[in-house]
Scaffold this motif. Structure first.
Motif, short mmCIF file in Angstrom:
data_model
loop_
_atom_site.label_atom_id
_atom_site.label_comp_id
_atom_site.label_asym_id
_atom_site.label_seq_id
_atom_site.Cartn_x
_atom_site.Cartn_y
_atom_site.Cartn_z
N UNK A 332 0.60 -1.37 -0.08
CA UNK A 332 0.13 -0.03 -0.07
C UNK A 332 0.80 1.33 -0.03
N UNK A 333 1.96 0.93 0.68
CA UNK A 333 2.77 2.56 0.64
C UNK A 333 3.38 2.83 -0.46
N UNK A 334 3.44 1.77 -1.62
CA UNK A 334 4.07 1.97 -2.96
C UNK A 334 2.99 2.06 -4.26
N UNK A 335 1.79 2.18 -3.81
CA UNK A 335 0.60 2.07 -4.60
C UNK A 335 0.56 3.18 -5.73
N UNK A 336 0.70 4.56 -5.28
CA UNK A 336 0.82 5.57 -6.39
C UNK A 336 2.07 5.65 -7.29
N UNK A 337 3.11 4.54 -7.05
CA UNK A 337 4.44 4.64 -7.67
C UNK A 337 4.62 3.34 -8.65
N UNK A 338 3.73 2.36 -8.41
CA UNK A 338 3.46 1.36 -9.24
C UNK A 338 2.99 1.35 -10.64
N UNK A 339 3.83 1.07 -11.84
CA UNK A 339 3.35 0.95 -12.94
C UNK A 339 2.68 -0.27 -13.40
N UNK A 340 3.10 -1.23 -12.80
CA UNK A 340 2.41 -2.52 -13.14
C UNK A 340 1.76 -3.25 -11.94
N UNK A 341 0.64 -2.93 -11.54
CA UNK A 341 0.09 -3.47 -10.45
C UNK A 341 -0.23 -4.90 -10.47
N UNK A 342 0.04 -5.80 -9.54
CA UNK A 342 -0.20 -7.26 -9.64
C UNK A 342 0.72 -8.00 -10.32
N UNK A 343 1.96 -7.23 -10.28
CA UNK A 343 3.13 -7.87 -11.16
C UNK A 343 4.06 -8.83 -10.17
N UNK A 344 3.97 -8.85 -9.04
CA UNK A 344 4.72 -9.87 -8.16
C UNK A 344 4.06 -11.35 -7.98
N UNK A 345 4.02 -12.00 -8.98
CA UNK A 345 3.42 -13.31 -8.94
C UNK A 345 4.29 -14.22 -10.01
N UNK A 346 4.29 -15.42 -9.81
CA UNK A 346 5.19 -16.29 -10.64
C UNK A 346 4.89 -16.32 -12.24
N UNK A 347 3.79 -16.30 -12.67
CA UNK A 347 3.61 -16.22 -13.93
C UNK A 347 4.16 -14.99 -14.62
N UNK A 348 4.37 -13.81 -13.77
CA UNK A 348 5.10 -12.77 -14.51
C UNK A 348 6.60 -12.94 -14.87
#
Length: 435
Positions: A332-348
């Motif tokens: 949550x402390x990074x929400x406004x800076x993320x360009x790729x929400x949901x990126x941190x998962x193995x299929x990525x």
């Protein structure tokens, strides 16, 4: 889940050569080698003296699909460090590539040690068309591999057998016990994650809200955020480092920018996995640190660069995507800076052909079985290790769980507090019939 600290857990380097002995011991060694080579499918590729005992490098022919053995075989690598046929044997798996070192538990039990390379990791992979059929990389297939190895080598190693693994290896040892509970006389699983419900990551969220001190958590979060604030300034350095290492991102993450964001998301996790609260003193002041200082600290203390040609990463991430699960943290402390929400998962991280849907039924079943039916199982966790957030709960059937306070993902039985260590060693010796 990915074991970013794998270099800590695995011993690199290949053992080659031939043991040169003479007299009665030479005859005994020749006899033992002949017994190994008489096992159908087993090949002795070399043998070398290791700490006064022979270390046999072996390969074993395994079915690619244990449900259809007629469909072909692959060669699985393993080693056997042999002391005596009447001593106990520790069956060790890292869950990844082959480990050539002996474990502390092996020393405690004065045991032989068999080490196994997990299917589809390093050189233990099918060849030909089957090489690209990753559907056979499953918990059940690897458990069947280790079942066949155990039954084959019990013909020559007659003592008690204790399963052992750390991290993903701890999971692998637990899965083996679940599907083949008659193979082993006890199991010790160290820092073994248990993602019984992949949709519930509340245990991980609680961990990152409570680990260490508030000051340390705030400082780490500030560094993580500043790495994204300064993304445009730091990305060229990241790209240059990746090029120097020969890393590419086209098959999985796609671009260096996505790889950079993924690495920043790993920063705080990587810090607690591989470091301790004492290292909080090294965390720089995020606002005052120069770009070079911020980047250098982050790469040393937490960031991990996922790339296309990671030989350990692809098979691991395939297993995480399909069965093992992963921690989907909120950030949550990074929400406004993320360009790729949901990126941190193995299929990525996987090439398109290897991406797959998750099926949590296997791990949920193993979790239930361990809690209710498992016998002679010991789980060792670490107090400051994010992977230890989701834990197996042992049954009341001669099974136990211990926690090493303040330890990270390199926790081991010898890092338990003295009273717990004494109790754990007494238990495992009883299982192994060691006085």
């Amino acid at each position: 889940m990915r074991n970013k600290g794998i270099s800590v857990l695995l011993c690199a380097g290949l053992m080659t050569g031939t043991v040169m002995v003479s007299g009665p011991s030479a005859a005994a060694a020749d006899d033992f080698r002949e017994r190994l080579e008489s096992i159908p499918g087993m090949t002795v590729t070399s043998v070398e003296d290791d700490k006064g005992h022979p270390l046999y490098k072996l390969t074993y022919a395994q079915p690619v699909d244990h449900g259809h053995p007629e469909a072909g075989t692959f060669t699985q690598r393993l080693t056997l460090w042999h002391k005596a046929t009447d001593k106990p044997t520790v069956l060790f798996t890292s869950g990844y590539g082959l480990n050539y070192d002996t474990n502390t538990l092996t020393d405690i039990l004065d045991a032989n040690q068999v080490s196994v390379e997990h299917r589809y990791f390093k050189e233990s992979r099918p060849t030909g068309a089957a090489k690209d059929d990753w559907s056979k990389l499953t918990v059940q297939q690897e458990a069947a591999d280790e079942h066949r190895i155990t039954r084959a080598l019990r013909a020559v190693e007659k003592g008690k057998w204790i399963g052992l693994g750390a991290s993903k290896g701890g999971q692998t040892a637990t899965f083996h016990e679940r599907y083949y509970p008659d193979d082993l006389d006890g199991v010790v699983a160290v820092v073994a994650p248990n993602d019984a419900n992949n949709k519930d990551d509340s245990a991980y969220e609680r961990f990152f809200k409570t680990v260490g001190t508030r000051a340390c958590r705030d400082a780490l979060g500030a560094v993580q955020r500043e790495m994204l604030v300064r993304r445009d300034a730091l990305l060229p350095t990241f790209e240059a480092d990746a090029k120097a290492e020969g890393y590419s991102f086209e098959k999985g993450l796609g671009t260096a920018d996505r790889a950079y964001e993924y690495a920043v998301l790993e920063l705080v996790w990587g810090f607690w996995q591989s470091h301790t609260e004492a290292d909080c003193a090294t965390v720089p002041d995020a606002k005052k640190a120069t770009d070079d200082e911020l980047y250098a600290w982050s790469m040393k203390y937490g960031m991990y660069v996922e790339h296309d040609d990671d030989a350990e990463g692809n098979p691991y991430n395939r297993q995480a995507a399909t069965q093992l699960g992963w921690a989907d943290l909120k950030f949550k402390h990074l929400d406004d800076l993320l360009r790729y929400p949901g990126l941190r998962q193995p299929n990525s991280l996987l090439p398109a052909a290897l991406r797959a849907d998750h099926d949590g039924r296997t791990v949920a079943d193993v979790d239930r079985w361990v809690r209710t039916e498992g016998e002679r199982m010991m789980f060792i966790y670490a107090g400051n290790d994010p992977w230890s957030s989701e834990r197996f709960t042992p049954s009341a059937h001669d099974s136990y769980r211990y926690v090493a306070p303040g330890a990270n993902h390199t926790a081991a039985i010898e890092k338990l507090p003295p009273a717990q260590l004494a109790e754990a060693v007494t238990t495992v010796k009883r299982w192994a019939d060691v006085k």
